[in-house]
Design a protein around this motif. Sequence first.
Motif, PDB file in Angstrom:
ATOM      1  N   VAL A   1       0.964  -1.262   0.093  1.00  0.00           N
ATOM      2  CA  VAL A   1      -0.054   0.003   0.099  1.00  0.00           C
ATOM      3  C   VAL A   1       0.883   1.293   0.031  1.00  0.00           C
ATOM      4  CG1 VAL A   1      -0.061  -0.099   2.488  1.00  0.00           C
ATOM      5  CG2 VAL A   1      -1.871   1.073   1.113  1.00  0.00           C
ATOM      6  N   VAL A   2       0.456   2.206  -0.708  1.00  0.00           N
ATOM      7  CA  VAL A   2       1.353   3.575  -0.710  1.00  0.00           C
ATOM      8  C   VAL A   2       0.578   4.464  -0.167  1.00  0.00           C
ATOM      9  CG1 VAL A   2       2.091   5.479  -2.244  1.00  0.00           C
ATOM     10  CG2 VAL A   2       2.308   2.980  -3.026  1.00  0.00           C
ATOM     11  N   VAL A   3       1.133   5.078   1.090  1.00  0.00           N
ATOM     12  CA  VAL A   3       0.533   6.288   1.881  1.00  0.00           C
ATOM     13  C   VAL A   3       1.331   7.363   1.401  1.00  0.00           C
ATOM     14  CG1 VAL A   3       0.139   6.912   4.057  1.00  0.00           C
ATOM     15  CG2 VAL A   3      -0.071   4.352   3.485  1.00  0.00           C
ATOM     16  N   GLN A   4       0.581   8.526   1.656  1.00  0.00           N
ATOM     17  CA  GLN A   4       1.154   9.739   1.651  1.00  0.00           C
ATOM     18  C   GLN A   4       0.608  10.690   2.543  1.00  0.00           C
ATOM     19  OE1 GLN A   4       0.250  11.741  -2.238  1.00  0.00           O
ATOM     20  NE2 GLN A   4       1.872  10.412  -3.163  1.00  0.00           N
ATOM     21  N   ALA A   5       1.356  11.382   3.281  1.00  0.00           N
ATOM     22  CA  ALA A   5       1.268  12.463   4.468  1.00  0.00           C
ATOM     23  C   ALA A   5       1.759  13.692   4.169  1.00  0.00           C
ATOM     24  CB  ALA A   5       1.569  11.712   5.707  1.00  0.00           C
ATOM     25  N   SER A   6       0.994  14.674   4.587  1.00  0.00           N
ATOM     26  CA  SER A   6       1.601  16.007   4.512  1.00  0.00           C
ATOM     27  C   SER A   6       1.056  16.895   5.733  1.00  0.00           C
ATOM     28  CB  SER A   6       1.267  16.921   3.501  1.00  0.00           C
ATOM     29  OG  SER A   6      -0.271  16.894   2.995  1.00  0.00           O
ATOM     30  N   GLY A   7       1.908  18.097   5.988  1.00  0.00           N
ATOM     31  CA  GLY A   7       1.418  18.771   7.081  1.00  0.00           C
ATOM     32  C   GLY A   7       2.489  19.871   7.068  1.00  0.00           C
TER      33      GLY A   7
END
Length: 75
Positions: free
Chosen positions: A29-35
């Motif tokens: 699974v590919v997960v992207q996170a930003s903040g």
Amino acid sequence: MTKQPTRIPVDSRFGIGSLEVTSTSARSVVVQASGRGMFLTTSVGEGGTGSLNGLSFRVAQVGDGKTVLDFFPAK
């Protein structure tokens, strides 16, 4: 493979503005996170873990049209 990203709501205490599953395959699974001031993209296989800003996740299941992620605070 997922057709559109799946957005996952995250408590603001982790400082993550956006967390999305952007794709899945039979093995990962590919997960992207930003903040604020950050961006992370990671590919994690079944049984693997990922972490960002004190929020961790484990890929409990991937495949057969189903992906299960378990989220927990990092220690």
